[in-house]
Scaffold this motif. Structure first.
Motif, mmCIF file in Angstrom:
data_model
loop_
_atom_site.group_PDB
_atom_site.id
_atom_site.type_symbol
_atom_site.label_atom_id
_atom_site.label_comp_id
_atom_site.label_asym_id
_atom_site.label_seq_id
_atom_site.Cartn_x
_atom_site.Cartn_y
_atom_site.Cartn_z
ATOM 1 N N CYS A 9 71.570 -47.533 -16.250
ATOM 2 C CA CYS A 9 70.354 -48.020 -16.878
ATOM 3 C C CYS A 9 69.272 -46.946 -16.752
ATOM 4 C CB CYS A 9 69.877 -49.313 -16.240
ATOM 5 S SG CYS A 9 69.128 -49.097 -14.613
ATOM 6 N N THR A 10 68.253 -47.079 -17.591
ATOM 7 C CA THR A 10 67.037 -46.264 -17.459
ATOM 8 C C THR A 10 65.888 -47.189 -17.128
ATOM 9 O OG1 THR A 10 66.567 -46.412 -19.828
ATOM 10 C CG2 THR A 10 67.862 -44.514 -19.079
ATOM 11 N N TYR A 11 64.946 -46.710 -16.354
ATOM 12 C CA TYR A 11 63.815 -47.536 -15.955
ATOM 13 C C TYR A 11 62.554 -46.682 -15.918
ATOM 14 C CZ TYR A 11 64.425 -45.360 -11.363
ATOM 15 O OH TYR A 11 64.541 -44.445 -10.336
ATOM 16 N N SER A 12 61.440 -47.339 -16.010
ATOM 17 C CA SER A 12 60.158 -46.634 -15.958
ATOM 18 C C SER A 12 59.106 -47.536 -15.336
ATOM 19 C CB SER A 12 59.723 -46.185 -17.356
ATOM 20 O OG SER A 12 59.496 -47.297 -18.183
ATOM 21 N N SER A 13 58.098 -46.907 -14.753
ATOM 22 C CA SER A 13 56.999 -47.634 -14.134
ATOM 23 C C SER A 13 55.688 -46.990 -14.553
ATOM 24 C CB SER A 13 57.113 -47.606 -12.611
ATOM 25 O OG SER A 13 55.955 -48.128 -12.007
ATOM 26 N N TYR A 14 54.716 -47.822 -14.739
ATOM 27 C CA TYR A 14 53.420 -47.307 -15.165
ATOM 28 C C TYR A 14 52.822 -46.390 -14.113
ATOM 29 C CZ TYR A 14 48.466 -47.226 -16.300
ATOM 30 O OH TYR A 14 47.171 -46.821 -16.555
ATOM 31 N N THR A 15 53.076 -46.660 -12.841
ATOM 32 C CA THR A 15 52.474 -45.873 -11.759
ATOM 33 C C THR A 15 53.304 -44.642 -11.416
ATOM 34 O OG1 THR A 15 53.636 -47.118 -10.055
ATOM 35 C CG2 THR A 15 51.466 -47.949 -10.752
ATOM 36 N N TYR A 16 54.488 -44.586 -11.918
ATOM 37 C CA TYR A 16 55.415 -43.501 -11.617
ATOM 38 C C TYR A 16 55.825 -43.458 -10.139
ATOM 39 C CZ TYR A 16 54.178 -41.581 -16.170
ATOM 40 O OH TYR A 16 53.968 -41.413 -17.524
ATOM 41 N N TYR A 17 55.427 -44.460 -9.392
ATOM 42 C CA TYR A 17 55.776 -44.474 -7.986
ATOM 43 C C TYR A 17 56.599 -45.731 -7.721
ATOM 44 C CZ TYR A 17 55.437 -44.530 -2.911
ATOM 45 O OH TYR A 17 55.734 -44.555 -1.568
ATOM 46 N N VAL A 18 57.812 -45.557 -7.240
ATOM 47 C CA VAL A 18 58.735 -46.664 -6.986
ATOM 48 C C VAL A 18 58.982 -46.759 -5.487
ATOM 49 C CG1 VAL A 18 61.028 -47.581 -7.388
ATOM 50 C CG2 VAL A 18 59.804 -46.412 -9.242
ATOM 51 N N ASP A 19 58.734 -47.957 -4.929
ATOM 52 C CA ASP A 19 58.965 -48.162 -3.503
ATOM 53 C C ASP A 19 60.456 -48.303 -3.188
ATOM 54 O OD1 ASP A 19 56.327 -48.008 -2.794
ATOM 55 O OD2 ASP A 19 55.976 -50.162 -3.065
ATOM 56 N N SER A 20 61.134 -49.139 -3.978
ATOM 57 C CA SER A 20 62.574 -49.375 -3.732
ATOM 58 C C SER A 20 63.275 -49.670 -5.047
ATOM 59 C CB SER A 20 62.774 -50.541 -2.749
ATOM 60 O OG SER A 20 62.323 -51.753 -3.329
ATOM 61 N N LYS A 21 64.546 -49.471 -5.005
ATOM 62 C CA LYS A 21 65.372 -49.788 -6.183
ATOM 63 C C LYS A 21 66.808 -50.023 -5.710
ATOM 64 C CE LYS A 21 65.927 -44.867 -7.298
ATOM 65 N NZ LYS A 21 65.063 -44.352 -6.215
ATOM 66 N N PHE A 22 67.490 -50.953 -6.343
ATOM 67 C CA PHE A 22 68.898 -51.240 -5.998
ATOM 68 C C PHE A 22 69.527 -52.092 -7.101
ATOM 69 C CE2 PHE A 22 66.326 -54.508 -3.931
ATOM 70 C CZ PHE A 22 66.938 -55.676 -4.334
ATOM 71 N N TRP A 23 70.851 -52.193 -7.017
ATOM 72 C CA TRP A 23 71.629 -53.019 -7.948
ATOM 73 C C TRP A 23 72.045 -54.319 -7.229
ATOM 74 C CZ3 TRP A 23 72.852 -51.915 -13.080
ATOM 75 C CH2 TRP A 23 72.534 -50.641 -13.515
#
Length: 721
Positions: free
Chosen positions: A235-249
């Motif tokens: 998948c592709t993902y994006s965030s407005y802040t460009y800062y991601v604390d965590s990510k997982f499936w």
């Protein structure tokens, strides 16, 4: 004639005219040549066909009908055998009314193609209808309609659809039209749409303004993989802040394993995936979940989640659905012989992996060389086991297919089978494909009793006893079980009794009484006589020697086994012995002879006395007398004075024989009675007469001729019976 998707019918025909292609009597008619359908929906493509009934005097029959899109390398490939359409294609064809419908479900954009119908006959290799039907499959897109609204649209014009809208992956309740009013929107938000009923095929998320917003887009919505292989879900993902604390499936199907069902947990920490899960992140906001050594239990939907200091992606939009399937061998039965079956096998699965695959076939675990296609045609013995695999995944072959093994027969309940009880016979055999069963009873011309694995007797009877067997059959062969003996136990039936000899039982003879009864187990027999408590004998035959009157009476035969008892009665009567009957007959004859002689003697004496009286004028007194009572009354004086014509009356002798031979014999001689009176008495009594008459030389009755010393007399003797 319009075509529609299975559920809501959002299919539009860009060109809807009948197209007929063919020469003479060969033709195929398509309802439409162009169809447009939405991704994830269902489409139906219709056609009808015709052909001449005869060619050169030979009758034509249709042997096969199918649809195709591809030619490999030159022959059309039936869609039902094409891995790309596996599990998504269905035909509805009628060879009598000459029509055929192609139905494709879960449409993908890759299904966009030209579809053609083809049929083969016994006189023609095949006939293909041209030009075919062009199918276009399109996805939904969200576009900016104006400054304040969005629009959900596709290249197909949908028929009365109902839409669903999503904001940042969450469903918006108050939305049903193709347009959505933004109102006071936030440029960080993303929006998606879907057609109601097809939520599994939403549009990609679109930012409300510009290209920077919170969103997740899955590369592929559906993935199919073979058991034992590996798969990448991206998948592709994006965030407005460009800062991601965590990510997982994570997988929603595993929520029962989470500590908090509302809080998804990282799949890499799930014990079921331990050592088999790897997450690969690359620059540019792309994440890939790799699962190795796939199991069928891995079939599920997988989602990606990320969090920022001010936002958490909690999408209700569908993720990527993974289907893990094992290969299967499909058997097309051709001909079945006594020990060899000729059949065509196809290696397939419920999903259709991308690309053209190379197959390997195994017979009894040995590789069959020279075969790399999904089809394999050969002769198979009853003991052969055949399987297939994808080249490169030989360690994960399909289950083997084989003819049924020798069927076994079991009975329930397993205890003694008793008449009237419920009994089930079960036939089972190891077979793949699963066997079909048929039950028979062993007779001269056995007929099928049941075509189910179980043969049920709700109330079994003694007539059901016998030998039974079953057959197990699938596309690769047929096997017959060993015989099973059905031994039904039952109480004795009503016994039949007989006597030998069957004639009258004569005193002193020997008599055999026989008792027989149908019973299982065999009956034991006991004989009783009426009014006697103790049994007379045991056994099927009861013999009475020197039969006497004391043996007469009623006899009872009791037939008994462990299931019950039955009783029958026989009456015996004795008659006198043969020697007694003969003696009684002899004595009777002797007595009758003596009585006859005595009667004649007495009559002669009487006649002599009468003759002397007639000649001498008086009755002699000095002759010897036989003391037997009053035997004669002398004629009265009036009678002596009558003329000789009148005195010449017939005299009768009446002799009475006693009914009991032991009583004293007596004779009663009566004087003559008037003729008329005698006739009247005779008529009343029904007495029969015997007359003996003698005449003198001159013919005068009642005279005596002295010259020869013999008495000539007229004698009438009457025997009273």
């Amino acid at each position: 004639m319009s075509l529609a998707a299975a559920a809501n019918g959002f299919i539009v025909f860009l060109l809807s005219v009948q197209v007929i292609q063919g020469q003479d009597d060969w033709r195929v008619t398509y309802t439409s040549t162009k169809i447009c359908a939405v991704k994830g929906s269902t489409v139906e493509i219709h056609c009808s066909y015709r052909y001449p009934s005869r060619i050169y005097g030979r009758q034509i029959t249709v042997e096969k009908t199918f649809w195709f899109t591809n030619m490999y390398p030159y022959d059309p490939v039936d869609l039902t055998t094409d891995p790309q359409y596996s599990g998504r294609v269905q035909y509805d064809c009628d060879k009598i009314r000459n029509y055929c419908t192609l139905r494709i479900t879960d449409l993908r954009e890759s299904d966009s193609a030209k579809y053609k119908f083809r049929f083969t006959t016994n006189q023609l290799t095949g006939y293909t209808g041209e030009p075919g039907v062009t199918l276009s499959v399109t996805g939904l897109q969200v576009s900016r309609y104006n400054s304040y609204s969005l629009k959900c649209q596709s290249s197909c014009v949908l028929v009365r659809p109902s839409f669903i809208w999503y904001k940042n992956g969450q469903k918006i309740k108050a939305a049903a039209s193709s347009s959505y009013n933004l109102g006071n929107y936030n440029y960080k938000d993303s929006y998606s749409c879907a057609v109601k009923g097809y939520e599994d095929s939403p549009s990609p998320p679109t930012c409300a303004d510009g290209q920077t917003c919170n969103r997740v887009m899955y590369t592929v919505r559906n993935i199919c993989a073979f058991k034992g292989s590996s798969v990448d879900i991206s998948c592709t993902y994006s965030s407005y802040t460009y800062y991601v604390d965590s990510k997982f499936w994570f997988s929603p199907e595993r929520k029962d394993q989470w500590q908090n069902p509302s809080q998804p947990e990282d799949l890499s920490k799930d014990s079921q995936f331990a050592g088999r899960v790897q997450v690969i992140d690359t620059e540019g906001g792309r994440s890939t979940l790799r699962i190795t050594d796939l199991r069928e239990s891995d079939s599920a939907e997988y989602h990606f989640k990320f969090t920022t200091p001010s936002f958490e992606w909690r999408s209700s939009l569908p993720g990527t659905t993974l289907t893990v399937t094992a290969l299967q061998v499909q058997v097309t039965r051709i001909t079945v012989g006594q020990s060899v079956t000729e059949a065509e096998l196809k290696c397939h699965s419920s999903c259709s992996p991308a690309g053209r695959l190379s197959y390997i076939w195994f017979s009894n675990k040995e590789e069959i060389t020279g075969v790399e296609t999904s089809s394999y045609k050969a002769q198979f013995g009853l003991s052969d086991n055949v399987s297939c695999a994808i080249r490169g995944h030989e360690d994960f072959p399909s289950p083997s297919v084989y003819a049924p093994k020798l069927p076994s027969v079991s009975v329930s309940p397993s205890a003694e089978i008793v008449e009237g009880s419920s009994v089930n016979l079960t036939c089972s055999s190891d077979a793949n494909p699963a066997a079909n069963y048929t039950w028979y009873k062993k007779t001269v011309n056995p007929r099928p009793l049941s075509e189910e694995p179980q043969l049920v007797f709700s109330s079994i009877q003694s007539s059901d006893s016998g030998q039974y067997y079953c057959t197990a059959e699938n596309e690769l062969g047929r096997r017959t079980s060993n015989d099973f003996t059905m031994d039904v136990k039952y109480a004795p039936k009503l016994p039949s009794v007989s006597v030998s000899p069957s004639a009258e039982i004569v005193e002193g003879s020997s008599v055999n009484l026989t008792c027989s009864s149908d019973a299982n187990p065999a009956a034991n027999y006991t004989w009783y006589k009426e009014d006697e408590d103790s049994p007379k004998a045991s056994g099927q035959i009861f013999t009475i020697t020197d039969f006497t009157a004391e043996h007469s009476g009623n006899y009872y035969c009791e037939a008994q086994n462990t299931r019950g008892r039955q009783i029958s009665t026989l009456h015996l009567t004795v008659v006198a012995g043969a020697w007694k009957l003969a003696a009684a007959g002899t004595i009777s004859c002797v007595l009758l002879a003596i009585l006859a002689v005595l009667a004649v003697f007495l009559w002669i004496r009487r006649k002599k006395a009468l003759t002397q009286q007639y000649h001498g004028g008086e009755r002699p007194d000095n002759g010897p007398q036989l003391n037997m009572g009053p035997v004669y009354d002398a004629p009265s004086a009036a009678a002596q004075r009558q003329p000789a014509e009148q005195q010449d009356e017939l005299h009768y002798s009446s002799i009475s024989f006693p009914q009991n031979q032991e009583e004293a014999l007596y004779s009663n001689i009566r004087p003559a009675q008037p003729h008329r009176q005698r006739e009247e008495e005779d008529e009343d009594s029904g007495v029969e007469y015997t007359a003996i008459k003698t005449e003198s030389a001159n013919g005068a009755p009642g005279t005596r001729r002295q010259e020869d010393g013999e008495d000539l007399f007229a004698l009438y003797s009457t025997v009273k019976k």
